[in-house]
Design a protein around this motif. Structure first.
Motif, short mmCIF file in Angstrom:
data_model
loop_
_atom_site.label_atom_id
_atom_site.label_comp_id
_atom_site.label_asym_id
_atom_site.label_seq_id
_atom_site.Cartn_x
_atom_site.Cartn_y
_atom_site.Cartn_z
N LEU A 57 0.74 -1.19 0.02
CA LEU A 57 -0.27 -0.07 0.07
C LEU A 57 0.91 1.16 -0.10
O LEU A 57 0.64 2.02 -0.82
N GLN A 58 2.08 1.19 0.61
CA GLN A 58 2.86 2.18 0.91
C GLN A 58 3.56 2.74 -0.39
O GLN A 58 3.74 3.84 -0.84
N LEU A 59 3.72 1.44 -1.34
CA LEU A 59 4.40 1.90 -2.61
C LEU A 59 3.34 2.20 -3.66
O LEU A 59 3.63 1.89 -4.91
N GLY A 60 2.02 2.28 -3.29
CA GLY A 60 0.88 2.74 -4.21
C GLY A 60 0.19 1.68 -4.87
O GLY A 60 -0.56 1.82 -5.52
N GLY A 61 0.38 0.46 -4.45
CA GLY A 61 -0.52 -0.93 -4.86
C GLY A 61 -2.04 -0.62 -4.29
O GLY A 61 -2.28 0.06 -3.11
N SER A 62 -3.09 -1.28 -4.98
CA SER A 62 -4.19 -1.18 -4.65
C SER A 62 -4.71 -2.46 -4.18
O SER A 62 -4.90 -3.51 -4.88
N ALA A 63 -5.13 -2.70 -2.92
CA ALA A 63 -5.65 -3.84 -2.46
C ALA A 63 -7.06 -4.63 -2.90
O ALA A 63 -7.94 -3.57 -2.88
N LEU A 64 -7.23 -5.37 -3.29
CA LEU A 64 -8.42 -6.11 -3.77
C LEU A 64 -9.20 -6.49 -2.56
O LEU A 64 -10.38 -6.25 -2.77
N LEU A 65 -8.62 -7.05 -1.54
CA LEU A 65 -9.12 -7.54 -0.54
C LEU A 65 -8.38 -7.23 0.95
O LEU A 65 -7.22 -6.81 0.66
N PRO A 66 -9.00 -7.22 2.02
CA PRO A 66 -8.09 -7.34 3.29
C PRO A 66 -7.33 -8.50 2.97
O PRO A 66 -7.40 -9.63 2.62
N VAL A 67 -6.16 -8.32 4.22
CA VAL A 67 -5.20 -9.66 3.76
C VAL A 67 -5.93 -10.83 4.55
O VAL A 67 -6.51 -10.65 5.42
N CYS A 68 -5.51 -11.86 4.20
CA CYS A 68 -5.99 -13.26 4.65
C CYS A 68 -5.13 -13.85 5.80
O CYS A 68 -4.04 -13.82 5.58
N LEU A 69 -5.82 -14.30 6.96
CA LEU A 69 -5.06 -14.46 8.07
C LEU A 69 -5.37 -15.99 8.18
O LEU A 69 -5.85 -16.52 9.08
N GLY A 70 -4.65 -16.99 7.53
CA GLY A 70 -4.76 -18.37 7.62
C GLY A 70 -4.13 -18.82 8.95
O GLY A 70 -3.04 -18.30 9.40
#
Length: 590
Positions: A117-130
């Motif tokens: 996110l800091q490098l400008g990427g766009s997240a499709l979903l919140p992080v998955c925590l298996g």
């Protein structure tokens, strides 16, 4: 297949993240989408700026560390000079795999998500925590997250309208075809790719060194519950060099009895020779397999038939099954609804791939050989701390579940079975840097906490430091009984007499109340505080990763408060500062 349209990158230590990544690749193919699946360190990371859609699948190891096959990527992605718009064209999602019994649960996935996110990427979903601790394992979080992911991906990359999805019960093409040879090739064609003495390049996973085993001796007493071995190898001429804290990786093999049983159940001729042919142009053959290769070599040295199968194994096996009753059961085990039953059948008793195939004999007998490498994962190397020279300390893993046959660790049992007294024995190995780095300044004290086989890396470190005239070595060692599992007792005592070592042992079973290394640390809290705060000592911890690291950290927090006079938040900040400045280092294993 269409051109690749999105990318899956994984960081995997034990194979779970790789398995989930390959599942993503299969699900993409069923949806008629192109998908590349690669380990993070094998991907040219500078190309990320050109990737429109990337799914990252990352495990967290040890105390919040990235897996070995993403460490180079990890260093690159956290460079301070990367612009905040570097990944502004990239959509991404991060799937994490961890264990909530550890303090830094899914630390790598969370930190990577924030960094992207800091490098400008766009997240499709919140992080998955298996979470390994969930009664259904990581799939409890992964399954619903993947359903959401596919909704997002298909809205971004609609599949070709004229091609229908490939239904789940239909097997996808195998990665490789096995071309059987009718006659034996000329001499010398089969053999492991190995680094030869005098070779220019150091031994590695793709070219290990076949090290002669010099000795293999049990170092626990005859009445002790665990068989622990001290094993020595000859690495002269190998080009291997190492420092204290480095680890040796060993590539184990399956037992001859298991190889024979596997070939019988699947109706394979162990002496049949074949060559491997990839179906896709971007897929390469495993470097560890010779060409041509015999079925015996494939099963002995490559296929991990002694591992506990993952859900993907049952999915593919169900696709390949022609037996109605067996297929029905396999489909149940591979469904989301059947995960509880699969856990009871497979994970809880630690049932192996070979045992499952014996339970489904009609299906096993009909498995096309082309699918063997899709169905069964490769044997992974095992890491051991180097105790000195090329000595390793190995605890032989054996335990009982409700299955009649005891469960045995593949590598430790294989090593224990090798007897150099009966004839020459060679073991494929190579070395990589460990996570422990010792101070070079001669007067800096070093506190080492190594219960059980965790003491191995400290033996090498102490020997090296003493040889350099560094005598301020403090070792907290823990075991059950002084006369059963006190490794290198005479050596420690001799170093103590020379004032080169202060040894603090904890014998947990020699009194009514169990005493562990964390208790000894607290007893000597004022000394520990003096060394850390006044004298700039470094603190090291090695051993089992389950509860011991948390217990030792808790003991340190108590020392900082009781002996250092810090309040709880300041004690936590002090510990974090030690970790950040590399004055608190750990090397732990499951």
């Amino acid at each position: 297949m269409p051109n690749p349209q999105f990318l899956v990158l994984f960081g995997s230590q034990t194979g779970t993240a790789q398995d989930v990544s390959e599942r993503l690749g299969r699900e993409a193919r069923r949806r008629r989408l192109g998908c590349r699946v690669q380990a993070l360190d094998s991907y040219p990371v500078v190309n990320l700026i050109n990737e429109p859609l990337v799914i990252f699948v990352c495990a967290t190891t040890g105390q919040g560390d990235p897996p070995d096959n993403m460490k180079n990527f990890w260093r690159f992605i956290f460079r301070k000079n990367l612009p905040t718009t570097a990944l502004c064209q990239m959509e991404f999602a991060v799937l994490g795999l961890g264990d909530s019994s550890y303090t830094k649960f899914n630390f790598v996935a969370k930190k990577l998500h924030r960094r992207l996110l800091q490098l400008g990427g766009s997240a499709l979903l919140p992080v998955c925590l298996g979470d390994d601790q969930h009664e259904l394992g990581p799939d409890a979080a992964v399954d619903p997250w993947l359903r959401d992911l596919w909704d997002r991906v298909l809205s971004l990359l609609p599949p070709p309208p004229d091609l229908a999805e490939i239904p789940p019960g239909v097997p996808l093409p195998s990665k490789f075809t096995l071309l059987f040879l009718q006659e034996a090739p000329r001499m010398g064609s089969e053999g492991q790719r190995v680094a030869h003495p005098g070779s220019q390049e150091p031994p590695s996973e793709s070219k290990p060194f076949l090290a002669p085993m010099i000795s293999n001796q049990r170092v626990t007493g005859p009445s002790h519950f665990q068989d622990v071995r001290l094993i020595e190898f000859d690495i002269s001429g190998s080009g291997i060099s190492f420092a204290a804290g480095d680890v040796v990786l060993i590539q184990p093999s399956n037992s001859a009895a298991h190889v024979q049983q596997f070939c019988q159940v699947l109706g394979l001729d162990p002496d049949q020779l074949f060559t491997l042919q990839p179906r896709e142009p971007d897929v390469s053959c495993p470097t560890r397999l010779p060409q041509p290769c015999s079925m015996r070599h494939l099963v002995s040295h490559y296929l991990d038939i002694a591992s506990v199968p993952r859900r993907s194994f049952f999915e593919l096996l169900a696709c390949l099954s022609l037996h109605e009753l067996e297929r029905e059961k396999l489909l149940e085990f591979s469904s989301a609804q059947g995960q509880e039953e699969l856990f009871e059948y497979c994970n809880r008793p630690r049932r192996t791939i070979l045992e499952v195939l014996c339970d489904f004999p009609h299906t096993a007998a009909a498995i096309p050989p082309d699918y063997l490498l899709d169905l069964i994962p490769a044997i992974r190397p095992r890491a051991f701390s180097i105790a000195s020279s090329m000595l390793i300390l190995v605890a032989v893993v054996q335990f009982q579940t409700r299955l009649k046959e005891p469960r045995r660790g593949l590598c430790s049992s294989w090593l224990a079975s090798l007897d150099p007294g009966q004839g020459p024995v060679r073991v494929p190995l190579w070395v990589r840097p460990g996570s422990l780095a010792f101070p070079e300044t001669p007067d800096t004290p070093v506190i080492m906490v190594g219960p059980g086989t965790g003491v191995a890396p400290f033996r090498a470190a102490i020997q090296e430091r003493v040889a350099q005239g560094q005598t301020r070595n403090f070792l907290f060692f823990g075991c059950r009984w002084r006369d059963q599992d006190f490794y290198w007792e005479a050596e420690w005592q001799e170093l103590e007499m020379r004032d080169c070592l202060t040894l603090v042992p904890a014998f947990s079973r020699e009194q009514e109340k169990k005493v562990y290394v964390q208790h000894r640390l607290r007893e000597l809290g004022s000394l520990v505080w003096e060394l850390l705060d006044r004298q700039g000592a470094y603190f090291y911890l090695a051993g089992n990763a389950k509860s011991m690291p948390a217990d030792v950290s808790e003991a340190l927090m108590s020392i900082f408060q009781e002996d250092g006079g810090l309040c709880s938040p300041d004690a936590a900040a002090y510990l974090a500062r030690l970790q950040r400045t590399q004055r608190f280092q750990t090397e732990t294993w499951a």
